[in-house]
Design an enzyme around this catalytic site. Sequence first.
Site, PDB file in Angstrom:
ATOM      1  N   LYS A  17       0.826  -1.208   0.000  1.00  0.00           N
ATOM      2  CA  LYS A  17       0.000   0.000   0.000  1.00  0.00           C
ATOM      3  C   LYS A  17       0.864   1.264   0.000  1.00  0.00           C
ATOM      4  O   LYS A  17       0.634   2.177  -0.795  1.00  0.00           O
ATOM      5  CB  LYS A  17      -0.932  -0.021   1.227  1.00  0.00           C
ATOM      6  CG  LYS A  17      -1.854   1.189   1.317  1.00  0.00           C
ATOM      7  CD  LYS A  17      -3.102   0.854   2.100  1.00  0.00           C
ATOM      8  CE  LYS A  17      -2.952   1.020   3.588  1.00  0.00           C
ATOM      9  NZ  LYS A  17      -2.848   2.437   3.997  1.00  0.00           N
ATOM     10  N   SER A  18       1.857   1.312   0.854  1.00  0.00           N
ATOM     11  CA  SER A  18       2.706   2.510   0.925  1.00  0.00           C
ATOM     12  C   SER A  18       3.399   2.769  -0.406  1.00  0.00           C
ATOM     13  O   SER A  18       3.478   3.907  -0.881  1.00  0.00           O
ATOM     14  CB  SER A  18       3.776   2.342   2.007  1.00  0.00           C
ATOM     15  OG  SER A  18       3.194   2.346   3.276  1.00  0.00           O
ATOM     16  N   ARG A  22       2.856   5.893  -3.296  1.00  0.00           N
ATOM     17  CA  ARG A  22       3.990   6.704  -3.750  1.00  0.00           C
ATOM     18  C   ARG A  22       4.159   6.588  -5.256  1.00  0.00           C
ATOM     19  O   ARG A  22       4.415   7.580  -5.950  1.00  0.00           O
ATOM     20  CB  ARG A  22       5.275   6.271  -3.011  1.00  0.00           C
ATOM     21  CG  ARG A  22       5.267   6.746  -1.547  1.00  0.00           C
ATOM     22  CD  ARG A  22       6.241   5.929  -0.720  1.00  0.00           C
ATOM     23  NE  ARG A  22       6.419   6.433   0.636  1.00  0.00           N
ATOM     24  CZ  ARG A  22       5.558   6.251   1.630  1.00  0.00           C
ATOM     25  NH1 ARG A  22       4.405   5.617   1.424  1.00  0.00           N
ATOM     26  NH2 ARG A  22       5.804   6.727   2.840  1.00  0.00           N
ATOM     27  N   GLY A  90      -4.738   8.445   5.154  1.00  0.00           N
ATOM     28  CA  GLY A  90      -3.769   9.364   5.760  1.00  0.00           C
ATOM     29  C   GLY A  90      -2.594   9.603   4.836  1.00  0.00           C
ATOM     30  O   GLY A  90      -2.028  10.705   4.791  1.00  0.00           O
ATOM     31  N   SER A 163       7.436   9.552  11.606  1.00  0.00           N
ATOM     32  CA  SER A 163       6.314   9.414  10.677  1.00  0.00           C
ATOM     33  C   SER A 163       6.833   9.451   9.252  1.00  0.00           C
ATOM     34  O   SER A 163       7.366  10.467   8.797  1.00  0.00           O
ATOM     35  CB  SER A 163       5.300  10.542  10.877  1.00  0.00           C
ATOM     36  OG  SER A 163       4.443  10.606   9.745  1.00  0.00           O
ATOM     37  N   GLN A 165       4.997   9.405   6.699  1.00  0.00           N
ATOM     38  CA  GLN A 165       4.137  10.283   5.898  1.00  0.00           C
ATOM     39  C   GLN A 165       4.618  11.724   5.983  1.00  0.00           C
ATOM     40  O   GLN A 165       4.707  12.422   4.965  1.00  0.00           O
ATOM     41  CB  GLN A 165       2.688  10.165   6.377  1.00  0.00           C
ATOM     42  CG  GLN A 165       2.085   8.800   6.070  1.00  0.00           C
ATOM     43  CD  GLN A 165       0.737   8.572   6.718  1.00  0.00           C
ATOM     44  OE1 GLN A 165       0.282   9.389   7.531  1.00  0.00           O
ATOM     45  NE2 GLN A 165       0.094   7.465   6.376  1.00  0.00           N
ATOM     46  N   ASP A 311       2.012  -0.862  11.808  1.00  0.00           N
ATOM     47  CA  ASP A 311       0.702  -1.294  11.292  1.00  0.00           C
ATOM     48  C   ASP A 311       0.401  -2.755  11.632  1.00  0.00           C
ATOM     49  O   ASP A 311      -0.711  -3.229  11.391  1.00  0.00           O
ATOM     50  CB  ASP A 311       0.643  -1.091   9.771  1.00  0.00           C
ATOM     51  CG  ASP A 311       0.664   0.398   9.411  1.00  0.00           C
ATOM     52  OD1 ASP A 311       0.261   1.231  10.249  1.00  0.00           O
ATOM     53  OD2 ASP A 311       1.108   0.732   8.294  1.00  0.00           O
TER      54      ASP A 311
HETATM   55  C1  S3P Z   1       2.665   5.054   6.101  1.00  0.00           C
HETATM   56  C2  S3P Z   1       3.293   5.421   7.258  1.00  0.00           C
HETATM   57  C3  S3P Z   1       2.782   5.079   8.590  1.00  0.00           C
HETATM   58  C4  S3P Z   1       1.797   3.917   8.518  1.00  0.00           C
HETATM   59  C5  S3P Z   1       0.782   4.119   7.453  1.00  0.00           C
HETATM   60  C6  S3P Z   1       1.438   4.232   6.092  1.00  0.00           C
HETATM   61  C7  S3P Z   1       3.251   5.491   4.825  1.00  0.00           C
HETATM   62  O1  S3P Z   1       2.117   6.202   9.129  1.00  0.00           O
HETATM   63  O2  S3P Z   1       1.171   3.736   9.759  1.00  0.00           O
HETATM   64  O3  S3P Z   1      -0.143   3.039   7.421  1.00  0.00           O
HETATM   65  O4  S3P Z   1       2.822   4.992   3.758  1.00  0.00           O
HETATM   66  O5  S3P Z   1       4.153   6.317   4.848  1.00  0.00           O
HETATM   67  P1  S3P Z   1       2.893   7.418   9.860  1.00  0.00           P
HETATM   68  O6  S3P Z   1       3.601   8.206   8.846  1.00  0.00           O
HETATM   69  O7  S3P Z   1       1.803   8.192  10.524  1.00  0.00           O
HETATM   70  O8  S3P Z   1       3.816   6.761  10.819  1.00  0.00           O
END
Ligand code: S3P
Length: 425
Positions: A17-18, A22, A90, A163, A165, A311
């Site tokens: 997913k991450s 991207r 998010g 984080s 993100q 996660d």
């Molecule tokens: C993610 C980073 C994490 C993770 C989220 C996906 C990402 O969050 O919990 O499910 O894709 O960069 P945080 O950046 O809030 O740690």
Amino acid sequence: MSGGTVIRGEVAVPGDKSISHRAAMFAGLATGESRVRGFLHAEDTLRSVALMRALGARVEVIRPDELRVEGRGLRALSEPPDVIDAGNSGTTIRIGAGILAGQPFLSVVTGDPYLRRRPMGRVIRPLAEMGAEIRGRAGDTLPPLCIRGGSLKGIRHEMPVASAQVKSALLLAALFADSPVTVVEPLRSRDHTERMLSSMGAKVGRDGNAVTAAPAARLDPVDITVPGDISSAAFFLVLAAVRRGSSLTVRGVGVNPFRAGVVEVLRRMGADIRYEGERFSGGEPVADVLVRGEELAAASVAPGEIPGLIDEVPALCVAAAFASGRTEIRGAEELRVKESDRIGAMVSALSTLGVVCGEYPDGMWVEGPARFHPTGPCDSRGDHRIAMSLLVLGKAAGIPVKVNDTACIDTSFPGFQATLAGLSD
Ligand code: S3P
């Protein structure tokens, strides 16, 4: 433990997913045509596709798991004609904010009721310091976000919480700035952004916990195959790990060291987990992951390990319910501001199932092996990872577990329930 399901066989999981988020976003910023194979076709990642389309990038879904993206280049995006809806994602809103902060036009980004409760100050503050006009509800802390970007300057930002993100948002904003941006992480978080931006020709360097990205004139397109998602694989690793006699292979899983903490903890609990056929795909380490079930013992998860398995904590709580002794997870206060308060959600659901467990402000403890006796339905709180963890628990224990709201699973793993149902000996 007796009862429950012995699992044997093989399973594949959807794309990470991450990395899929991207790939969709960065390809839309590239100059030229990108190809993304193994893309996670799910509600969350399609929000990032929609964001890039709203900015004028041409993103074609040529197969459910394959994208062809005609990027607009870093500086030719157009003002979105309407409010952008990031849904439950998010990653879309936070990483997207880094892109929008660099654009000389107005963007408004909102999300579903869960996303609109999640903290945005952590990304608003440094982007504002770089020079973006960026506002949010509740004193610039919550979505919707209203962003008028452009004319950014480089900063050095010490992140109060790890984080990926926020780090990613700032590294992307750096591409549009007049000088480099340095982000210092308290603990190292997943580095997919650094890997992908470097492969696209951006100048991204690391010195210990500090990452620096330089301004860029252009990004090269990508041609990548996204690895399988270790966060999705984790549910099946736990399912097989808790039952002696089980043996399962999950093919083609991304095993980036900043993501694979769940494997380390399961091994510490006594699970036999091996990597085979280690290789690279999309600039990321990938392996087939083999797990054999054993009698598990409780383990402690220390604060320093949390970013590498953030996660996977709900899935690890399920493993803990089968392991003998008391598992403790600390330093995980970030779990309170995920898609749900995952500490409260797991402790409440496990208690409903008869598991002896409790909360700390920054974590939880779980006593095992549990004698499961459900006293009612469990609430996923609209959180995909809570829902999947509870369904795995039910299958592993061989008990009916009723979960309110499993539709949320589609945010990250459409088809999860069919895959789970198909597994047996
Ligand atoms: C993610 C980073 C994490 C993770 C989220 C996906 C990402 O969050 O919990 O499910 O894709 O960069 P945080 O950046 O809030 O740690």
